[in-house]
Write an enzyme that holds these catalytic residues in place. Structure first.
Site, PDB file in Angstrom:
ATOM      1  N   MET A   5       1.310  13.852  36.271  1.00  0.00           N
ATOM      2  CA  MET A   5       1.231  14.471  37.604  1.00  0.00           C
ATOM      3  C   MET A   5      -0.063  14.105  38.321  1.00  0.00           C
ATOM      4  SD  MET A   5       2.908  18.196  36.696  1.00  0.00           S
ATOM      5  CE  MET A   5       2.407  18.246  34.968  1.00  0.00           C
ATOM      6  N   LYS A  30      11.572  21.184  41.325  1.00  0.00           N
ATOM      7  CA  LYS A  30      10.427  21.083  40.421  1.00  0.00           C
ATOM      8  C   LYS A  30       9.861  19.671  40.369  1.00  0.00           C
ATOM      9  CE  LYS A  30      10.129  25.346  39.160  1.00  0.00           C
ATOM     10  NZ  LYS A  30       9.011  26.144  39.649  1.00  0.00           N
ATOM     11  N   ASP A  39      15.995  19.777  36.595  1.00  0.00           N
ATOM     12  CA  ASP A  39      14.854  19.497  37.472  1.00  0.00           C
ATOM     13  C   ASP A  39      15.056  18.190  38.221  1.00  0.00           C
ATOM     14  OD1 ASP A  39      13.629  21.781  36.589  1.00  0.00           O
ATOM     15  OD2 ASP A  39      12.319  20.776  35.157  1.00  0.00           O
TER      16      ASP A  39
END
Length: 518
Positions: free
Chosen positions: A169, A60, A38
Site C-alpha cells: 500500500m 476496500k 474486495d
C-alpha cells in the site's frame, strides 16, 4: 444461542488468479452460496463460484469507494444467520493487513461459526515473481513487511536500519517513503524495486535507487504495488535466464502467437469470460477483463415458478443464453423437480454455448438454428408453431422482442417469463479504465448489444461525454460478435472495425486474429 447452519469462511485469495489459490480455497468457492469480496481480488476467482452465488463487492482499495467496515461486519453476520455458506474473499492472506479483527469479533459476538483459510501474501509472492529473494546469507538476514497506508505512524528510524523492507500500500506514498528513509540515513544508492499488479498479465516492474526511482516512475500509476528496498534487489539480474526481462514484458513474436504484443479489453458479464480470455492469451494477447454486465435474479420468481409448475401445458421451451439455462434449472431444482419433468417438452436453443450448457445437464436440444443468432430460430424452426404453446424464459428487461413478435405472428402462444436480470455495474473496472486513459488498449471486444450499451453508460458515469468517446477510443479496434452488436456499436461508439463471420466467441477470436494478419 443456537447456531444456524451458516458458516463464514475468511479466505485468502493470493496475489492474482487461480494459479495462486490454495486447493482449500478453490473447494470453498465452488460451494459458496454468498461471496463477499474486495476490489483487489482477481475477477477470475469469481468464476469459480456457482452461477447462483450471491455476490457482494465491498471495495476496500486505497483511494477508491469502499463499503464501511461496520456494514461489512453486519453483512457477514446477516448472511450467516440466514444459514448461508459465506466466503469472505480477501486479496493475499487474511491476516496480513486483511483487517480481519473487526469481522471476526463481530462473528464471535453473534455466535456465528467461522474459519480462516490462509492465502499467499503479495508481500512474499511479488518479490519472488520479480526475481528478488527477500533473504540472503550476506545481503539480507532479515526483512520487515509494513503498510505505508499511514506513513506518519511508522518508526522510520528503526525501519532504516533493517536490511530489507517490503512495503504494501505504498504506491501513492512513494515520495514520503523515500523522503523518510533518506532523512533517517538510508543511502541514496540503496536499490529499490516496485512491482505493480504482481502475478497478473499486466505485471510491471521498475528498479532503481532511492535517488532515481521517482524520476523513473514520474507520471505512472503505481497502485496496486509492492515495494522492495534493500541490496537484495541487485540479485535480480543474476537470478533470471538471459533475456528474461524482455520475455516477461513482451511475448515472443512468432507464427504461433499472432496477437503477441497486443492488449485486448474484453467486455463481458461478470464471471463469464474465462474461455475467450484464455483463447486470446494462448495466441499471445495481454487481456484485460472489464465486467460490463452484472447478471442476477429477476425481481420476482413468481412467473417462472408458475410456468415450471405447469410444464405439461407447453410444447416448446426456448433458451437463448447460458444465463437462461442456469436460472431455469436453478428454479427447476428449487421447486423439487428434475429433468424427468421435461418429458414431452421439446427444447430449442440459440448458440453453441447454450447447447453445451444444456448438455451439461444431460439434455440434448431438439433444435439449434444455423448462424447462432436468435433471428434464425424463427426462419429455420423445424415445425409449424401455429397453435403451439412456447415457454420463453428470458432476461427481465431490455431484451429484443424479435422472437416473441415473429412466433406470435405465426400463431404461437408465447409465454415470456423473467428468468434473470442484467444491469450495468456501478463503476468501471479500475484496470480497464486506466488502460483506456493511457491509450494502451489495441482491441476491445463486444459479445452482445448490452455490453456495448453498458460500456457506453460506464464511460458516461466516469465523466466521458459523447464527443469525448472518439478521443478516448482513438485507434482502438472495435470488434463485434455479430450484426446486432455491430449495429449498436455504430449507434453508440460511431463505428465497428471487426465483425465475426461466425457469431460465436470462437468466431470473434478468429476474426481478431485474421485482422491482425492483414
Amino acid at each position: 444461542m443456537t447456531r444456524s447452519g451458516g458458516k463464514v469462511y475468511l479466505v485468502g485469495a493470493g496475489p492474482a488468479g487461480a494459479s495462486y489459490l490454495t486447493v482449500r480455497a478453490q473447494q470453498l468457492l465452488a460451494q459458496a452460496e454468498v461471496l463477499i469480496y474486495d476490489a483487489l481480488v482477481d475477477e477470475q476467482l469469481l468464476q469459480l463460484a456457482p452461477a447462483s452465488t450471491t455476490l457482494f463487492d465491498v471495495g476496500k482499495r486505497g483511494g477508491k469507494p469502499s463499503t464501511p467496515q461496520a456494514e461489512i461486519d453486519w453483512l457477514l453476520v446477516e448472511q450467516c444467520r440466514q444459514g448461508k455458506q459465506v466466503v469472505r474473499l480477501k486479496s493475499g492472506d487474511p491476516f496480513i493487513f486483511g483487517r480481519c479483527t473487526s469481522e471476526i469479533q463481530a462473528l464471535i459476538e453473534t455466535d456465528c461459526s467461522f474459519e480462516v483459510i490462509p492465502g499467499l501474501s503479495s508481500a512474499l509472492a511479488a518479490p519472488l515473481l520479480a526475481g528478488i529473494p527477500l533473504t540472503d546469507p550476506v545481503l539480507s538476514r532479515c526483512f520487515a513487511v509494513l503498510s505505508a497506508h499511514e506513513p506518519a505512524e511508522l518508526d522510520w528510524q528503526t525501519l532504516t536500519g533493517i536490511e530489507t523492507l517490503v512495503i504494501l500500500m505504498g504506491g501513492r506514498q512513494l515520495n514520503e517513503i523515500i523522503y523518510q528513509l533518506q532523512r533517517h540515513g538510508k543511502p541514496q544508492q540503496t536499490p529499490i524495486a516496485i512491482i505493480r499488479w504482481a502475478g497478473h498479465l499486466q505485471q510491471q516492474i521498475w528498479t532503481g535507487t532511492l535517488a532515481d526511482i521517482l524520476e523513473q516512475t514520474a507520471g505512472k500509476s503505481l497502485p496496486p504495488a509492492v515495494i522492495v528496498i534493500g541490496e537484495v534487489v541487485r540479485l535480480r539480474q543474476f537470478l533470471q535466464l538471459p533475456d528474461m526481462e524482455n520475455r516477461q514484458q513482451k511475448t515472443h513474436l512468432n507464427s504461433q502467437q499472432p496477437l503477441a504484443g497486443k492488449t485486448i479489453l474484453v467486455t463481458r458479464s461478470a464471471g463469464q469470460s474465462s474461455e475467450v480470455c484464455e483463447s486470446l492469451q494462448q495466441v499471445g494477447a495481454q487481456v484485460i477483463e472489464m465486467p460490463a454486465i452484472e447478471i442476477g435474479p429477476p425481481s420476482s420468481w413468481e412467473a417462472l415458478d408458475h410456468a415450471i409448475s405447469n410444464l405439461k401445458e407447453f410444447d416448446w421451451l426456448i433458451l437463448t443464453s447460458t444465463n437462461g439455462v442456469d436460472y431455469f434449472f436453478e428454479r427447476l431444482i428449487a421447486l423439487k423437480k428434475d429433468i424427468r419433468d421435461l418429458a414431452g417438452l421439446k427444447i430449442a436453443v440459440v448458440g453453441e454455448k447454450t447447447a453445451a450448457s444444456l448438455k451439461q445437464r444431460y439434455l440434448q436440444p431438439d433444435f439449434i438454428p444455423p448462424n447462432f443468432v436468435a433471428d434464425a430460430l424463427v426462419d429455420y424452426f423445424p415445425e409449424s408453431v401455429e397453435g403451439k404453446k412456447i415457454l420463453f424464459p428470458r432476461v427481465e428487461s431490455g431484451g429484443r422482442e424479435v422472437l416473441v413478435k415473429a412466433f406470435t405472428g405465426k400463431g404461437a402462444n408465447v409465454v415470456e417469463v423473467a428468468a434473470y436480470e442484467s444491469r450495468c455495474p456501478a463503476v468501471i473496472a479500475s484496470d480497464a479504465w486506466e488502460a483506456l486513459q493511457q491509450h494502451s488498449v489495441d482491441v476491445i471486444t463486444f459479445a452482445s448489444s448490452k455490453t456495448v450499451k453498458y460500456f457506453y453508460q460506464l464511460l458516461g458515469q466516469a465523466g466521458v461525454e459523447t464527443h469525448g468517446i472518439t478521443y478516448l477510443l482513438g485507434d482502438v479496434c472495435i470488434a463485434s460478435i455479430g450484426p446486432q452488436t455491430s449495429k449498436t456499436c455504430k449507434e453508440l461508439l460511431g463505428r465497428v472495425d471487426i465483425e465475426a463471420q461466425e457469431y460465436t466467441l470462437e468466431g470473434l477470436c478468429q476474426a481478431i486474429i485474421e485482422a491482425q494478419k492483414t
